[in-house]
Design a protein around this motif. Sequence first.
Motif, short mmCIF file in Angstrom:
data_model
loop_
_atom_site.label_atom_id
_atom_site.label_comp_id
_atom_site.label_asym_id
_atom_site.label_seq_id
_atom_site.Cartn_x
_atom_site.Cartn_y
_atom_site.Cartn_z
N ARG A 59 0.84 -1.20 0.00
CA ARG A 59 0.00 0.00 0.00
C ARG A 59 0.87 1.24 0.00
O ARG A 59 1.97 1.24 0.56
CB ARG A 59 -0.92 0.00 1.22
N PRO A 60 0.37 2.34 -0.58
CA PRO A 60 1.17 3.57 -0.61
C PRO A 60 1.10 4.31 0.73
O PRO A 60 0.11 4.21 1.45
CB PRO A 60 0.50 4.39 -1.72
N THR A 61 2.17 5.04 1.04
CA THR A 61 2.14 5.93 2.20
C THR A 61 1.81 7.36 1.78
O THR A 61 1.69 8.24 2.63
CB THR A 61 3.50 5.92 2.91
N THR A 62 1.65 7.57 0.47
CA THR A 62 1.43 8.92 -0.06
C THR A 62 -0.02 9.17 -0.49
O THR A 62 -0.34 10.27 -0.94
CB THR A 62 2.34 9.16 -1.26
N GLY A 63 -0.88 8.17 -0.41
CA GLY A 63 -2.25 8.34 -0.87
C GLY A 63 -3.15 7.28 -0.28
O GLY A 63 -2.70 6.36 0.41
N PRO A 64 -4.46 7.36 -0.56
CA PRO A 64 -5.42 6.39 -0.02
C PRO A 64 -5.26 5.02 -0.68
O PRO A 64 -4.87 4.92 -1.85
CB PRO A 64 -6.78 7.00 -0.35
N THR A 65 -5.55 3.99 0.08
CA THR A 65 -5.43 2.64 -0.45
C THR A 65 -6.64 2.27 -1.31
O THR A 65 -7.74 2.79 -1.12
CB THR A 65 -5.27 1.62 0.69
N ALA A 66 -6.41 1.37 -2.25
CA ALA A 66 -7.51 0.84 -3.07
C ALA A 66 -7.98 -0.51 -2.53
O ALA A 66 -8.98 -1.04 -3.00
CB ALA A 66 -7.04 0.69 -4.52
N TYR A 67 -7.22 -1.09 -1.58
CA TYR A 67 -7.56 -2.39 -1.00
C TYR A 67 -7.58 -2.26 0.52
O TYR A 67 -6.53 -2.07 1.14
CB TYR A 67 -6.54 -3.46 -1.40
N MET A 68 -8.74 -2.36 1.10
CA MET A 68 -8.82 -2.35 2.56
C MET A 68 -8.41 -3.69 3.15
O MET A 68 -7.94 -3.76 4.28
CB MET A 68 -10.24 -2.00 3.01
N ASP A 69 -8.62 -4.77 2.38
CA ASP A 69 -8.32 -6.11 2.87
C ASP A 69 -7.04 -6.64 2.25
O ASP A 69 -6.63 -6.23 1.15
CB ASP A 69 -9.46 -7.08 2.56
N ILE A 121 7.81 -13.27 -15.70
CA ILE A 121 7.63 -14.21 -14.60
C ILE A 121 6.47 -13.82 -13.68
O ILE A 121 6.05 -14.63 -12.84
CB ILE A 121 8.92 -14.35 -13.77
N ALA A 122 5.96 -12.60 -13.82
CA ALA A 122 4.85 -12.15 -12.98
C ALA A 122 4.29 -10.86 -13.56
O ALA A 122 4.83 -10.33 -14.54
CB ALA A 122 5.32 -11.95 -11.54
N VAL A 123 3.25 -10.37 -12.95
CA VAL A 123 2.64 -9.09 -13.36
C VAL A 123 2.33 -8.27 -12.11
O VAL A 123 1.79 -8.80 -11.14
CB VAL A 123 1.35 -9.32 -14.16
N ILE A 124 2.72 -7.00 -12.16
CA ILE A 124 2.33 -6.07 -11.10
C ILE A 124 1.07 -5.34 -11.53
O ILE A 124 1.01 -4.79 -12.64
CB ILE A 124 3.43 -5.04 -10.82
N ALA A 125 0.06 -5.35 -10.69
CA ALA A 125 -1.14 -4.54 -10.93
C ALA A 125 -1.03 -3.29 -10.07
O ALA A 125 -0.90 -3.38 -8.84
CB ALA A 125 -2.40 -5.33 -10.58
N ARG A 126 -1.05 -2.14 -10.72
CA ARG A 126 -0.98 -0.86 -10.02
C ARG A 126 -2.40 -0.31 -9.92
O ARG A 126 -3.03 0.00 -10.94
CB ARG A 126 -0.04 0.08 -10.77
N ASN A 127 -2.92 -0.18 -8.70
CA ASN A 127 -4.31 0.18 -8.46
C ASN A 127 -4.38 1.54 -7.77
O ASN A 127 -3.95 1.68 -6.61
CB ASN A 127 -4.98 -0.87 -7.57
N THR A 128 -4.94 2.53 -8.46
CA THR A 128 -5.01 3.89 -7.92
C THR A 128 -6.43 4.21 -7.50
O THR A 128 -7.37 4.13 -8.31
CB THR A 128 -4.55 4.92 -8.97
#
Length: 492
Positions: A59-69, A121-128
Amino acid sequence: MPSLSDVARNHTTLDQADLDRLQLLVSDWQMLADLSFADLVLWLPDTEGLGFWAGAQMRPTTGPTAYMDDIVGSFIPRGRRHLLDQAYDGGRICREGDPEWRDDVPVRVETIPVRRGTKVIAVIARNTNLLGVRTPSRLEIAYLQSATDLARMINDGIFPYGGERLLSTTPRVGDGCIRVDRHGMVTFASPNALSAYRRMGLVTDLVGSRLKEVTGELLHSGHKVDDVLASVLTGRAAKEIEIENSDATLFLRAIPLRADGQHVGALILLRDVTELRSRERELVTKEATIREIHHRVKNNLQTVAALLRMQGRRISVPEGQAALAEAVRRVGSIAIVHETLSESFDEHVDFDDVADRVAAMVADVSTVETTVETRRSGNFGVLDSEIATPLAMVLTELMQNSVEHAFGTRDGGEASGTVELGAERSVGRLHVTVVDDGQGLPANFDSELSGNLGLSIVRTLVIGELNGTLEFGPRHDGEPGTQVTLDIPVKE
């Protein structure tokens, strides 16, 4: 919640080299989350190719999270999130204009392939979380541009860079962030970065200056910007370094930025560690002072022992000589502990070394008519100084008591024997035994009624100061001799 290793081992065919690359990535991706103002989720391809498993989350420390869980360990089948499928299959960054809605929160998603070499080898999902998005400031634009550059480098298999980092000191984006171009010219400096340089004495702005030249002017007089520091300040090398002058200490980390195989600039994170280093220096000074005190106490105790020995040589009464000799041994056992503490960096003692030295001292001062061998079994481990000093005195008294009283003269000749010191640590307890192979305890022996000064000292220290128990008796193995057993509480 499962770890990245657990998910990879149980649900994917990733090998150890792949996993090492992913672990290096997640050890460093807080920076990407903060620059993106977005949650990151690392999706690993399923063994059967049926979908993707969430292996890590940030989770970011600079903005609101997109995942509470927490979603690590969850599974998404193919076809559910087409951006994941496209990024993994096509090996390219994918984004979509329309946001997803999660619990009445609009979330913009971007997917970034993670490569090791040429292999995805993987995928990063960036969720804003778009509820936190507003008209971007200059800082936010600079952050997002840097995040985009890092995403492309991840897709190209360039980032993260290898090498060890000092994780306890490594700066985060919020500590201070500077962006330089390929010539080392500052194009952006966050307010915290500017404040850190101002603390070093900067009176102008950073933007538009060459970071190498500005920093060189702020360092101690005569301190040159060497090649290593220059490579950090120009962003040519992925390194960490510390700089200081009389006013401040900064910790810098350079992340070179590359595009199309060319160096295009760098992101330089910095942290003001002035107070941290000041506290460390205070601790070092305090520790050195404490060690010096222990050293002087040891010297003073040795002086007292020497004076007692001199006095003992002037006394003709055997009882007086014996009493002074006992005092010398007691003072010596305390001196051994302080000598050990003078060599330590804290108030803890490796008591195995103390016990061996006490045993050697007791054996050395055994009488001419008695030859005694001392040995140790088991380990005392590390003890606090408040336990080490009284325990050293206790062992000195018990072993000396064995040397003096356990071994009578045999067949009119020289007596000999063995005194074994045993130690066993368990959770919160220390079990100690002093065992000899001598003539055993006298009939009707009672340590509490004995007028022996040494045994009185032992009882007082074990029961009153160490809060332990003390037991005298015959050897537990049935052999001739005496066994003294101590059980005392210790801190783990």
